[in-house]
Enzyme design. Structure first.
Site, mmCIF file in Angstrom:
data_model
loop_
_atom_site.group_PDB
_atom_site.id
_atom_site.type_symbol
_atom_site.label_atom_id
_atom_site.label_comp_id
_atom_site.label_asym_id
_atom_site.label_seq_id
_atom_site.Cartn_x
_atom_site.Cartn_y
_atom_site.Cartn_z
ATOM 1 C CG HIS A 66 39.595 41.417 42.607
ATOM 2 N ND1 HIS A 66 40.866 40.727 42.388
ATOM 3 C CD2 HIS A 66 38.756 40.198 42.924
ATOM 4 C CE1 HIS A 66 40.407 39.372 42.354
ATOM 5 N NE2 HIS A 66 39.350 39.210 42.562
ATOM 6 N N PRO A 67 41.492 45.307 43.344
ATOM 7 C CG PRO A 67 43.641 45.523 42.718
ATOM 8 C CD PRO A 67 42.923 44.632 43.457
ATOM 9 C CG PHE A 119 36.678 45.323 34.125
ATOM 10 C CD1 PHE A 119 35.641 44.578 33.222
ATOM 11 C CD2 PHE A 119 37.961 44.925 33.631
ATOM 12 C CE1 PHE A 119 36.287 43.747 31.949
ATOM 13 C CE2 PHE A 119 38.440 44.151 32.526
ATOM 14 C CZ PHE A 119 37.427 43.711 31.721
ATOM 15 C CB ALA A 123 44.768 41.150 34.753
#
Length: 178
Positions: A66-67, A119, A123
């Protein structure tokens, strides 16, 4: 893609397809082996069962794909193979003001230093300020508790991606098997 198409992909093709939903090698291998799925519910049940048996190393492998929240350039560059799945997941960040984006970046750094991974939050449907609030709250968690929360968020992301991947499939409802 339809569920029937997923069920009949070669092992290599299914591996690549499912890796776009979750980058844990263990999860992908187990899901490929669990085919064929009778329906979306059985796919989600299998995804849940496999994820529930994953270990910390599996979670970290999935997180690594994940970015950072708000790092759109990273999303475009590093994760081109999952961009179709992940591209809209952080759309709430697109309209954030500079101060919120700066706070996200700073708190992401604090989070990564504290917990050793980025984190992770589902989203979808969240604004940048909502994600910032969650990030700030979760910075105070104990490491073991936070790993469990992050793993649950990863599983939500995976479930949403599985549903997006399949044509004519709606997203899981709140409280559905995830």
């Amino acid at each position: 893609m339809t569920l029937s198409e997923l069920n009949t992909l070669s092992e290599e093709q299914a591996t690549e397809t499912l890796r776009q939903c979750c980058a844990s090698s263990h999860w992908v291998e187990c899901m490929v082996a669990a085919r064929p799925f009778a329906n979306i519910e059985s796919l989600l049940i299998a995804a849940n069962a496999v994820w529930s048996h994953c270990q910390k190393s599996d979670y970290l492998e999935a997180f690594d794909a994940h970015p950072k929240i708000g790092d759109i350039n990273s999303l475009k560059k590093k994760y081109q193979n999952t961009q179709a799945m992940a591209g809209h997941e952080q759309s709430g960040v697109d309209e954030a003001n500079a101060g919120t984006l700066q706070a996200l970046a700073e708190n992401n750094g604090k989070y990564e230093r504290r917990f050793g991974y980025i984190f992770i939050v589902c989203a979808t449907g969240k604004s940048a300020s909502e994600m910032l609030t969650l990030l700030e709250e979760r910075l105070h968690n104990e490491p073991a508790d936070e790993l469990s929360i992050a793993a649950a968020e990863q599983h939500k992301i995976t479930s949403i991606r599985l549903c997006k991947m399949l044509k004519n499939t709606s997203l899981p409802k709140e409280g559905a098997i995830l």
